[in-house]
Design a protein around this motif. Structure first.
Motif, PDB file in Angstrom:
ATOM      1  N   SER A  15       0.824  -1.196   0.000  1.00  0.00           N
ATOM      2  CA  SER A  15       0.000   0.000   0.000  1.00  0.00           C
ATOM      3  C   SER A  15       0.860   1.249   0.000  1.00  0.00           C
ATOM      4  N   THR A  16       0.577   2.155  -0.914  1.00  0.00           N
ATOM      5  CA  THR A  16       1.268   3.434  -0.938  1.00  0.00           C
ATOM      6  C   THR A  16       0.266   4.565  -0.717  1.00  0.00           C
ATOM      7  N   GLN A  17      -0.946   4.194  -0.291  1.00  0.00           N
ATOM      8  CA  GLN A  17      -1.983   5.189  -0.059  1.00  0.00           C
ATOM      9  C   GLN A  17      -1.597   6.070   1.124  1.00  0.00           C
ATOM     10  N   ILE A  18      -1.675   7.379   0.936  1.00  0.00           N
ATOM     11  CA  ILE A  18      -1.356   8.308   2.006  1.00  0.00           C
ATOM     12  C   ILE A  18      -2.569   9.196   2.240  1.00  0.00           C
ATOM     13  N   VAL A  25      -0.782  11.659   9.823  1.00  0.00           N
ATOM     14  CA  VAL A  25      -0.918  10.658   8.762  1.00  0.00           C
ATOM     15  C   VAL A  25      -1.974   9.663   9.239  1.00  0.00           C
ATOM     16  N   THR A  81       1.701   3.833   5.761  1.00  0.00           N
ATOM     17  CA  THR A  81       2.049   3.755   4.342  1.00  0.00           C
ATOM     18  C   THR A  81       2.870   2.528   3.970  1.00  0.00           C
ATOM     19  N   ASP A  82       3.271   1.706   4.946  1.00  0.00           N
ATOM     20  CA  ASP A  82       4.175   0.602   4.619  1.00  0.00           C
ATOM     21  C   ASP A  82       3.559  -0.774   4.861  1.00  0.00           C
ATOM     22  N   TRP A 116       2.161   4.017  13.981  1.00  0.00           N
ATOM     23  CA  TRP A 116       2.875   4.472  12.789  1.00  0.00           C
ATOM     24  C   TRP A 116       3.199   5.959  12.966  1.00  0.00           C
TER      25      TRP A 116
END
Length: 199
Positions: A26-29, A36, A40-41, A92
């Motif tokens: 997942s790279t969704q931010i 945040v 993201t990881d 996170w």
């Protein structure tokens, strides 16, 4: 008790487990101000609810499992927390703090009507929460002065051997005795139950 302290939170940021080759990460931010909202990881999808917290408690539990945590803490005026290697830390980087409506939605969203009635009368719940495909969680939900908090102990379904835990070989000899007393002590999340299970 749910996390009201962030001791150790800034000392160690989570290191994600290795991702299998070919797995989509997942790279969704999602961000709100300096916060945040979604890690993201991770290599699985989580969704936001309208109140800007994750959609369901299971999302936080799954993230805790992914990072190898022993406990997940959901508390008012604190970010989502987890205990790793005996230390509390933010789940996170830049995770936002919960407000009372968010924790109430999360805590009331996974318990039964009978449990809600008990909670309304007593102000606390202690029980085992089981999620198909995820595992079991020793759960404690409590009404505090500022809102509803929850603490969840992740019960590891995989029993590890003494060798996998790197326990001293001499301990194997203790399993041959039928009399006597062995005390296994340590801080919260240090692996007492896991050690006993290996015997």
């Amino acid at each position: 008790q749910a996390a009201g302290s962030q001791t150790g939170a800034e000392q160690e940021q989570p290191q994600a487990q290795p991702v299998a080759e070919g797995t989509a990460v997942s790279t969704q931010i999602e961000a709100a101000g300096d916060s945040v909202l979604i890690p993201t990881d991770i290599n699985f999808e989580v969704k936001l609810a309208e109140d800007q917290a994750l959609d369901h408690l299971n999302d936080y539990l799954k993230i805790g499992q992914y990072y190898g945590a022993s406990d997940v803490h959901i508390g008012v005026a604190a970010p989502p927390m987890m205990r790793r290697h005996g230390c509390l830390q933010v789940m996170w980087p830049k995770a936002p703090m919960f407000n009372p409506p968010q924790t109430e939605r999360l805590m009331m969203g996974f318990i039964s009507e009978a449990q809600k009635a008990h909670f309304k009368e007593r102000g606390d719940l202690d029980f085992c929460y089981e999620v198909a495909g995820m595992g079991r969680f020793r759960s404690s939900v409590v009404r505090q002065r500022v809102g509803i908090d929850g603490v969840f102990r992740i019960i590891n379904n995989k029993l590890r051997t003494m060798d996998e835990l790197a326990l001293p070989p001499i301990l194997k000899g203790l399993t041959k005795f039928h009399n006597g007393l062995v005390l296994v002590t340590g801080s919260v999340g240090s692996g007492k139950s896991r050690t006993l299970a290996a015997f």
